[in-house]
Design a protein around this motif. Structure first.
Motif, mmCIF file in Angstrom:
data_model
loop_
_atom_site.group_PDB
_atom_site.id
_atom_site.type_symbol
_atom_site.label_atom_id
_atom_site.label_comp_id
_atom_site.label_asym_id
_atom_site.label_seq_id
_atom_site.Cartn_x
_atom_site.Cartn_y
_atom_site.Cartn_z
ATOM 1 N N GLN A 77 0.819 -1.211 0.000
ATOM 2 C CA GLN A 77 0.000 0.000 0.000
ATOM 3 C C GLN A 77 0.856 1.266 0.000
ATOM 4 O OE1 GLN A 77 -3.361 -0.014 -0.383
ATOM 5 N NE2 GLN A 77 -3.166 -2.227 -0.552
ATOM 6 N N VAL A 78 1.995 1.207 0.701
ATOM 7 C CA VAL A 78 2.928 2.336 0.756
ATOM 8 C C VAL A 78 4.313 1.787 0.435
ATOM 9 C CG1 VAL A 78 3.961 4.138 2.208
ATOM 10 C CG2 VAL A 78 1.538 3.533 2.509
ATOM 11 N N LYS A 79 4.873 2.253 -0.678
ATOM 12 C CA LYS A 79 6.191 1.777 -1.098
ATOM 13 C C LYS A 79 7.201 2.021 0.025
ATOM 14 C CE LYS A 79 9.797 2.335 -4.489
ATOM 15 N NZ LYS A 79 10.359 3.178 -5.519
ATOM 16 N N GLY A 80 7.896 0.942 0.429
ATOM 17 C CA GLY A 80 8.921 1.046 1.456
ATOM 18 C C GLY A 80 8.465 0.574 2.824
ATOM 19 N N LEU A 81 7.162 0.425 3.022
ATOM 20 C CA LEU A 81 6.654 -0.061 4.310
ATOM 21 C C LEU A 81 6.305 -1.534 4.182
ATOM 22 C CD1 LEU A 81 4.375 2.848 5.598
ATOM 23 C CD2 LEU A 81 6.811 2.434 6.012
ATOM 24 N N GLY A 82 7.016 -2.362 4.936
ATOM 25 C CA GLY A 82 6.838 -3.793 4.860
ATOM 26 C C GLY A 82 6.240 -4.379 6.116
ATOM 27 N N GLN A 88 4.712 -2.525 13.641
ATOM 28 C CA GLN A 88 4.951 -1.307 14.407
ATOM 29 C C GLN A 88 3.688 -0.446 14.461
ATOM 30 O OE1 GLN A 88 8.788 0.141 13.259
ATOM 31 N NE2 GLN A 88 8.858 1.518 14.991
ATOM 32 N N LEU A 89 2.963 -0.364 13.369
ATOM 33 C CA LEU A 89 1.705 0.382 13.367
ATOM 34 C C LEU A 89 0.725 -0.229 14.360
ATOM 35 C CD1 LEU A 89 1.333 1.039 9.546
ATOM 36 C CD2 LEU A 89 1.630 2.776 11.334
ATOM 37 N N HIS A 90 0.661 -1.550 14.393
ATOM 38 C CA HIS A 90 -0.202 -2.199 15.383
ATOM 39 C C HIS A 90 0.253 -1.871 16.797
ATOM 40 C CE1 HIS A 90 -3.200 -4.764 13.437
ATOM 41 N NE2 HIS A 90 -2.412 -4.639 12.401
ATOM 42 N N ASN A 97 -1.559 -4.608 23.306
ATOM 43 C CA ASN A 97 -1.641 -5.956 22.759
ATOM 44 C C ASN A 97 -0.700 -6.207 21.593
ATOM 45 O OD1 ASN A 97 -3.748 -6.658 24.532
ATOM 46 N ND2 ASN A 97 -5.129 -5.430 23.298
ATOM 47 N N ALA A 98 0.428 -5.532 21.576
ATOM 48 C CA ALA A 98 1.303 -5.680 20.416
ATOM 49 C C ALA A 98 2.769 -5.717 20.832
ATOM 50 C CB ALA A 98 1.062 -4.531 19.439
ATOM 51 N N ILE A 99 3.559 -6.311 19.978
ATOM 52 C CA ILE A 99 5.008 -6.355 20.120
ATOM 53 C C ILE A 99 5.585 -5.462 19.030
ATOM 54 C CG2 ILE A 99 7.072 -7.816 19.929
ATOM 55 C CD1 ILE A 99 5.545 -8.734 22.295
ATOM 56 N N LYS A 100 6.486 -4.565 19.396
ATOM 57 C CA LYS A 100 7.178 -3.749 18.406
ATOM 58 C C LYS A 100 8.384 -4.560 17.948
ATOM 59 C CE LYS A 100 9.365 0.724 17.786
ATOM 60 N NZ LYS A 100 9.873 1.898 18.504
ATOM 61 N N LEU A 140 5.658 -7.289 27.916
ATOM 62 C CA LEU A 140 6.767 -8.202 27.622
ATOM 63 C C LEU A 140 7.782 -7.522 26.716
ATOM 64 C CD1 LEU A 140 8.125 -10.945 27.847
ATOM 65 C CD2 LEU A 140 6.684 -11.716 25.919
ATOM 66 N N ASP A 141 7.307 -6.817 25.708
ATOM 67 C CA ASP A 141 8.187 -6.059 24.815
ATOM 68 C C ASP A 141 9.063 -5.097 25.623
ATOM 69 O OD1 ASP A 141 8.710 -3.428 23.315
ATOM 70 O OD2 ASP A 141 8.107 -4.698 21.653
ATOM 71 N N ALA A 142 8.465 -4.369 26.559
ATOM 72 C CA ALA A 142 9.216 -3.404 27.377
ATOM 73 C C ALA A 142 10.268 -4.105 28.226
ATOM 74 C CB ALA A 142 8.260 -2.606 28.262
ATOM 75 N N ARG A 143 9.932 -5.259 28.766
ATOM 76 C CA ARG A 143 10.896 -6.004 29.591
ATOM 77 C C ARG A 143 12.068 -6.506 28.743
ATOM 78 N NH1 ARG A 143 5.969 -8.218 32.904
ATOM 79 N NH2 ARG A 143 5.991 -6.670 34.560
ATOM 80 N N ILE A 144 11.774 -6.954 27.533
ATOM 81 C CA ILE A 144 12.847 -7.375 26.625
ATOM 82 C C ILE A 144 13.733 -6.181 26.289
ATOM 83 C CG2 ILE A 144 13.352 -8.177 24.276
ATOM 84 C CD1 ILE A 144 10.794 -9.953 24.535
ATOM 85 N N TRP A 145 13.127 -5.031 26.004
ATOM 86 C CA TRP A 145 13.896 -3.831 25.687
ATOM 87 C C TRP A 145 14.803 -3.456 26.861
ATOM 88 C CZ3 TRP A 145 14.939 1.131 27.192
ATOM 89 C CH2 TRP A 145 15.452 1.985 26.220
#
Length: 168
Positions: A77-82, A88-90, A97-100, A140-145
Motif C-alpha cells: 500500500q505504501v512503497k517502502g513499508l513492509g 509497528q503500526l499495530h 496488545n502488540a510487540i514492536k 513483555l516487549d518493554a521487559r525485553i527492551w
C-alpha cells in the motif's frame, strides 16, 4: 489530525514535490524517503477511513483498521513499508496488545534460538508467552527492551541502568 498533517505536508513539501523540505520541517534532517512514506501512509489511512469507517473518529477508524486489515492486505500500500512497519503500526495503535518488532526484540529471540526464525514466529511466540505470563504483549516487549539495554550497557562498561526508560 491526519487531515491537518496532510495539509501541512502538502504546504511544506510544495504540493508533494519536495520531500526533503518536509523532512527538514519535521525532523531537521534530510530524510526525504521517510517523509514521503509518512505522507503516503497518512493518505492511505484517510482513504481507508473514508471508505470503511466514515462515521468514526480518526482514532476509532485506526483501531478498526488494526482489527480488520491483515499484513498481506497492507503490504504494497505504501512503497517502502513492509511487514515490520505493519507490526509497528499495530504496536502504536493497539498499545497493550502488540510487540514492536525492532532490533532489540529480534536480537533477543535470535540469541535464544539456535535456528533462523521468521518475524511471524517471533510475534506469535512472544504473544503466547505474554498471555501465559499473564501480562500484555507490550509489557513483555518493554521487559525485553530493558533487558537488552542493560546487556548493551554492561558490554560497554556503562554503570547506568536503562531500566524504566522504555514505558509499557
Amino acid at each position: 489530525s491526519l487531515r491537518q498533517f496532510r495539509a501541512f505536508a502538502r504546504r511544506v513539501s510544495r504540493k508533494r514535490s519536495d520531500w526533503s523540505a518536509l523532512a527538514r520541517a519535521l525532523w531537521q534532517m534530510n530524510e526525504w524517503d521517510k517523509a514521503r512514506m509518512l505522507s503516503e501512509l497518512v493518505d492511505y489511512f484517510i482513504e481507508w477511513q473514508e471508505n470503511h469507517s466514515p462515521a468514526q473518529t480518526e482514532l476509532e477508524a485506526l483501531q478498526h483498521w488494526s482489527r480488520r486489515i491483515s499484513r498481506e492486505e497492507f503490504l504494497g500500500q505504501v512503497k517502502g513499508l513492509g511487514p515490520r512497519a505493519f507490526e509497528q503500526l499495530h504496536w502504536y495503535i493497539d498499545g497493550k496488545n502488540a510487540i514492536k518488532l525492532d532490533r532489540h526484540v529480534v536480537r533477543f529471540v535470535n540469541d535464544l534460538i539456535d535456528r533462523p526464525i521468521s518475524d511471524g514466529e517471533i510475534l506469535s511466540a512472544l504473544t503466547d508467552i505474554a498471555a501465559k505470563l499473564g501480562i500484555s504483549a507490550t509489557a513483555l516487549d518493554a521487559r525485553i527492551w530493558d533487558y537488552m539495554q542493560r546487556r548493551l550497557s554492561s558490554s560497554r562498561g556503562d554503570d547506568a541502568s536503562c531500566r524504566g526508560m522504555h514505558q509499557a
